[in-house]
Design an enzyme around this catalytic site. Structure first.
Site, PDB file in Angstrom:
ATOM      1  N   HIS A 281       0.844  -1.211   0.000  1.00 14.71           N
ATOM      2  CA  HIS A 281       0.000   0.000   0.000  1.00 14.71           C
ATOM      3  C   HIS A 281       0.874   1.255   0.000  1.00 14.71           C
ATOM      4  CE1 HIS A 281      -4.000  -1.822   0.504  1.00 14.71           C
ATOM      5  NE2 HIS A 281      -3.419  -2.710   1.296  1.00 14.71           N
ATOM      6  N   ASP A 344      -0.729  -4.954   5.958  1.00 11.18           N
ATOM      7  CA  ASP A 344      -1.744  -5.813   5.338  1.00 11.18           C
ATOM      8  C   ASP A 344      -1.548  -5.869   3.822  1.00 11.18           C
ATOM      9  OD1 ASP A 344      -2.456  -3.076   5.171  1.00 11.18           O
ATOM     10  OD2 ASP A 344      -4.494  -3.638   4.596  1.00 11.18           O
ATOM     11  N   GLU A 345      -2.079  -6.898   3.217  1.00 12.42           N
ATOM     12  CA  GLU A 345      -2.167  -7.049   1.757  1.00 12.42           C
ATOM     13  C   GLU A 345      -0.843  -6.747   1.043  1.00 12.42           C
ATOM     14  OE1 GLU A 345      -6.883  -6.221   1.019  1.00 12.42           O
ATOM     15  OE2 GLU A 345      -5.606  -4.455   1.187  1.00 12.42           O
ATOM     16  N   ALA A 346       0.253  -7.211   1.620  1.00  7.32           N
ATOM     17  CA  ALA A 346       1.583  -7.014   1.015  1.00  7.32           C
ATOM     18  C   ALA A 346       1.853  -8.140   0.020  1.00  7.32           C
ATOM     19  CB  ALA A 346       2.646  -6.959   2.100  1.00  7.32           C
TER      20      ALA A 346
END
Length: 533
Positions: A281, A344-346
């Site tokens: 992100h 998150d969401e890496a």
């Protein structure tokens, strides 16, 4: 309870007749007209209080009412002024704030007494209402402030209006003894996907305060925009903050802007938790500084809504110089305990690189005197002692999260299919997303933070948080439509004892919040599951 209220009201009318016959005026109160409805029962608020003891005559705010505060306490005086600012426009009364001692009127006391000190803790309060006065006592200013929110809700909803309204302004007789279930009761606003101004954030803070929220999580960086000025890396904000989802102009907070948000939150006894999301992100930062990319080439600014495509270059030394500078400046500006590091969401960061980065990032936060907070994927690395993992899953069967909690990592619970305020209410909802399913008000209320993730030990849950992501939200009206009334569900789960949680009674109390939200100008979702007043 209804019979007791009728007896109380009858006694009040009888006493008013006697006062009128004697030609006397009650100090700090005024007579209510005989046709007035009974005051709101003490327990009919959100969040539900821990304990109520109804009884006796109500207190009526009148033209002679004063707001007495503890002498020598600037914070008590500020809370008194805050209350007066709310009540004066609608009641039309002067309501002077005074430090003169007395036993009548509205009394805000920073002295709960030895008997209540352990019961009330740092955020609890006791409200006592009699015919002569209504008194809020607490150990701390935060507790006093929360008690004022209860007082607001016990008054008619039109007290929130900014124009003169007709009374009477009564608080039911009896007492409320109240303290929170969890220490952390938060709400997050995503200012990265769409930028929200200082005034918009302050408006949201004021709305959250009514429901005793005490943590404001600001999602300050993402692929679509960097929203906080960093002196050592100025292009993060000036270049990385210039757009948003859909290609709008974006924006960012100067350090003065950020201080204004901090100050306003502090005045509402709310701690700010800044989030700098990494290692994923992160496109706004990569676009701002080419050297942060492994190939040395800056990508374009991004205005879409996909996730998982960006990553810091974990092997590069400049990555950690950058990260240290950012955390140092954010920590120096932020008086609160936490710095949220995302995580998150890496999906574009290898498992090994992710663990390497998170294991190097956490000590930086501690070096600058803050407690690490991160999304629950931090458990894929090694959470440092004292770290807080924010759970946003949907199933509750994450064994790695339970194992981390058993090892001492504390949890803030934000299950997306319960607490994410940007989830659509149903298939007809135009705003929001539905990747975690549809979440109407009953679903947002129907869960227990202590048991949602199986295997989490008792005492591991620090609290709850209601995030609102802004991919589809760009105005305050849109934020409020998606947040309310589900925000109240999360607030009650965070504050009220578990034994009070009951949908049948909650939806009735929630329905009574409708006129109050309308008076405050909140355009909320009128769920068909709630019998709105």
């Amino acid at each position: 309870m209804r019979q007791r209220q009728r007896r109380t009201f009858a006694r009040l009318l009888g006493s008013l007749v006697l006062v009128s016959a004697a030609g006397l005026t009650g100090i700090g109160s005024s007579a209510a007209p005989a046709s007035a409805a009974a005051p709101r029962p003490l327990g009919q608020i959100v969040p539900a209080p821990a304990d109520t003891s109804p009884g006796g005559s109500p207190y009526t705010i009148g033209s002679a009412t004063r707001i007495g505060v503890t002498p020598g306490s600037p914070e008590a005086q500020r809370i008194g002024a805050y209350l007066a600012d709310i009540l004066r426009p609608s009641t039309g009364y002067a309501l002077p704030v005074t430090t003169a001692r007395g036993n009548t009127g509205i009394r805000l006391l920073l002295d709960a007494g030895d008997a209540d000190e352990g019961t009330l803790g740092d955020e609890g309060y006791r409200l006592t209402s009699t015919q002569a006065s209504v008194t809020i006592a607490a150990n701390t200013p935060a507790g006093l402030f929360h008690g004022v929110q209860t007082l607001r809700q016990l008054l008619p909803a039109k007290v929130e209006k900014k124009t003169r309204q007709t009374g009477p302004w009564q608080i039911a007789g009896g007492s409320v003894t109240d303290a929170p279930r969890y220490a952390y009761r938060g709400a997050m606003i995503d200012v990265s996907r769409h930028f929200f101004t200082v005034a918009q954030v302050e408006r949201y803070i004021d709305q959250l305060a009514l429901y005793k929220i005490n943590e404001l999580h600001l999602h300050l960086s993402d692929d679509q925009g960097w929203r906080i000025a960093i002196d050592s890396w100025p292009r993060l904000a000036t270049y990385g903050g210039q757009t948003q989802v859909g290609g709008g102009k974006g924006g960012y907070y100067t350090k003065a802007d950020y201080r204004a948000i901090l100050d306003h939150a502090a005045s509402r006894y709310m701690e700010v938790v800044p989030e700098i999301d990494a290692p994923g992100h992160i496109n706004a930062a990569l676009a701002s500084y080419a050297e942060l990319n492994c190939d040395g080439v800056a990508p374009p600014l991004y205005t879409g809504t996909h996730v998982g495509f960006s990553s810091l270059c974990v092997p590069k030394d400049v990555t950690y110089a950058f990260y240290d500078d950012v955390v140092r400046e954010v920590a120096a500006m932020t008086p609160g305990r936490y710095v949220h590091i995302g995580g998150d969401e890496a999906q574009s960061t290898s498992k090994e690189d992710y663990a390497t980065f998170m294991d190097r990032a956490q000590p930086v936060v501690r070096k600058y005197g803050k407690t690490v907070m991160a999304w629950h994927q931090i458990v894929d690395a090694t959470p440092v002692p004292g770290a807080v993992a924010q759970y946003w899953g949907t199933t509750g069967d994450e064994a790695d999260v339970a194992a981390a909690a058993q090892a001492g990592t504390r949890l803030v619970m934000s299950p997306a299919n319960r607490a994410y305020l940007d989830m659509k209410y149903d298939a007809k909802t135009k705003l929001g997303t539905n990747w975690a399913g549809y979440v109407d008000v009953d679903k947002s209320y129907a869960w227990d933070p202590d048991t949602f993730v199986r295997g989490v030990p008792a005492g591991a849950v620090l609290g709850v948080e209601a995030p609102i992501w802004s991919e589809t939200l760009s105005t305050s009206a849109q934020i409020e439509y998606m947040a309310f009334p589900r925000l109240q569900s999360i607030a009650e789960i965070g504050w009220s004892p578990a034994a009070t949680h009951d949908w049948a009674s909650y939806k009735v109390r929630l329905a009574q919040q409708g006129p109050r939200m309308s008076a405050l100008g909140i355009g909320f979702y009128r769920s068909p599951l709630v019998p709105w007043v």
